[in-house]
Design a protein around this motif. Structure first.
Motif, short mmCIF file in Angstrom:
data_model
loop_
_atom_site.label_atom_id
_atom_site.label_comp_id
_atom_site.label_asym_id
_atom_site.label_seq_id
_atom_site.Cartn_x
_atom_site.Cartn_y
_atom_site.Cartn_z
N ARG A 1 26.02 5.13 69.59
CA ARG A 1 25.50 4.02 68.79
C ARG A 1 24.85 2.98 69.68
O ARG A 1 25.14 2.91 70.87
CB ARG A 1 26.64 3.38 67.99
CG ARG A 1 27.24 4.35 66.98
CD ARG A 1 28.25 3.69 66.11
NE ARG A 1 29.31 3.08 66.92
CZ ARG A 1 30.45 2.64 66.43
NH1 ARG A 1 30.71 2.73 65.16
NH2 ARG A 1 31.36 2.10 67.23
N PRO A 2 24.00 2.13 69.10
CA PRO A 2 23.36 1.07 69.90
C PRO A 2 24.37 0.01 70.31
O PRO A 2 25.38 -0.20 69.65
CB PRO A 2 22.31 0.47 68.95
CG PRO A 2 22.72 0.87 67.58
CD PRO A 2 23.53 2.14 67.71
N LEU A 3 24.06 -0.66 71.42
CA LEU A 3 24.91 -1.72 71.95
C LEU A 3 24.11 -3.01 72.08
O LEU A 3 22.89 -2.98 72.23
CB LEU A 3 25.47 -1.31 73.32
CG LEU A 3 26.38 -0.09 73.33
CD1 LEU A 3 26.70 0.32 74.76
CD2 LEU A 3 27.65 -0.36 72.54
N TRP A 4 24.82 -4.12 72.08
CA TRP A 4 24.21 -5.44 72.16
C TRP A 4 24.79 -6.19 73.36
O TRP A 4 25.98 -6.09 73.64
CB TRP A 4 24.49 -6.23 70.88
CG TRP A 4 24.00 -5.52 69.67
CD1 TRP A 4 24.65 -4.54 68.97
CD2 TRP A 4 22.75 -5.68 69.04
NE1 TRP A 4 23.87 -4.10 67.94
CE2 TRP A 4 22.69 -4.79 67.94
CE3 TRP A 4 21.66 -6.51 69.28
CZ2 TRP A 4 21.60 -4.70 67.11
CZ3 TRP A 4 20.57 -6.42 68.44
CH2 TRP A 4 20.54 -5.52 67.37
N ALA A 5 23.95 -6.97 74.01
CA ALA A 5 24.38 -7.79 75.15
C ALA A 5 24.46 -9.24 74.70
O ALA A 5 23.46 -9.84 74.34
CB ALA A 5 23.40 -7.64 76.30
N TRP A 6 25.68 -9.79 74.71
CA TRP A 6 25.86 -11.20 74.43
C TRP A 6 25.62 -11.93 75.74
O TRP A 6 26.27 -11.68 76.74
CB TRP A 6 27.27 -11.48 73.94
CG TRP A 6 27.63 -10.78 72.65
CD1 TRP A 6 26.91 -9.84 71.97
CD2 TRP A 6 28.83 -10.96 71.91
NE1 TRP A 6 27.59 -9.43 70.86
CE2 TRP A 6 28.78 -10.11 70.79
CE3 TRP A 6 29.95 -11.76 72.09
CZ2 TRP A 6 29.80 -10.04 69.86
CZ3 TRP A 6 30.97 -11.70 71.15
CH2 TRP A 6 30.89 -10.85 70.04
N VAL A 7 24.65 -12.83 75.76
CA VAL A 7 24.24 -13.52 76.98
C VAL A 7 25.12 -14.75 77.19
O VAL A 7 25.24 -15.60 76.31
CB VAL A 7 22.74 -13.91 76.91
CG1 VAL A 7 22.31 -14.58 78.20
CG2 VAL A 7 21.88 -12.68 76.61
N LEU A 8 25.73 -14.82 78.39
CA LEU A 8 26.72 -15.85 78.71
C LEU A 8 26.24 -16.75 79.83
O LEU A 8 25.66 -16.28 80.81
CB LEU A 8 28.04 -15.17 79.13
CG LEU A 8 28.55 -14.07 78.21
CD1 LEU A 8 29.76 -13.39 78.82
CD2 LEU A 8 28.87 -14.62 76.82
N GLU A 9 26.50 -18.04 79.70
CA GLU A 9 26.17 -19.02 80.73
C GLU A 9 27.30 -20.04 80.86
O GLU A 9 28.17 -20.12 80.00
CB GLU A 9 24.86 -19.76 80.39
CG GLU A 9 23.64 -18.88 80.47
CD GLU A 9 22.34 -19.64 80.18
OE1 GLU A 9 22.39 -20.86 79.90
OE2 GLU A 9 21.28 -18.99 80.24
#
Length: 128
Positions: A84-92
């Protein structure tokens, strides 16, 4: 830095890498609308916080191999994705707390925890 109202449950070593700024993408099976400060919870303890500033994707597990320096998930991604597709949660803005704070236990499998029950040190409730 404002106190987070919700915490994301992340296992080690990934949780530590997030609050130390080594891991700047958290890979999940779905995107999130959450933005702003969130706590990072591991082993029943709030170890720090980070800001969710965006979401990238969707990606296939193979595509994400080019971004290993951001997500640090390695070979685990293929098994996690299960095609399945994956998502990157961008963290700062990562921040590790000087002392982890106990998080009241919750029942069942969870992704997020409400941090209202956390006993924050000192009288300043906006800064751990």
């Amino acid at each position: 830095m404002p106190r987070p109202k919700r915490g994301l449950i992340v296992r080690e070593p990934y949780a530590g890498w997030i609050v130390d700024g080594v891991k700047t993408w958290e890979i999940r099976k779905h995107p999130t609308r959450v933005r702003g400060p969130i706590g990072i919870v591991s082993g029943g303890r709030l170890i720090g916080q980070v800001d969710v500033v965006g979401v990238e994707g969707p990606f296939g597990a193979e595509e994400l191999s080019a971004f290993e320096d951001r997500h640090r998930a390695g070979a685990f991604l293929e098994a996690y994705a299960q095609g399945r597709p994956l998502w990157a949660w961008v963290l700062e803005n990562p921040r590790r707390y000087p002392e982890p704070l106990p998080v009241p236990p919750r029942r069942g499998r969870m992704l997020w925890v409400d941090l209202d029950g956390v006993q924050w040190p000192g009288s300043d409730q906006t800064e751990p």
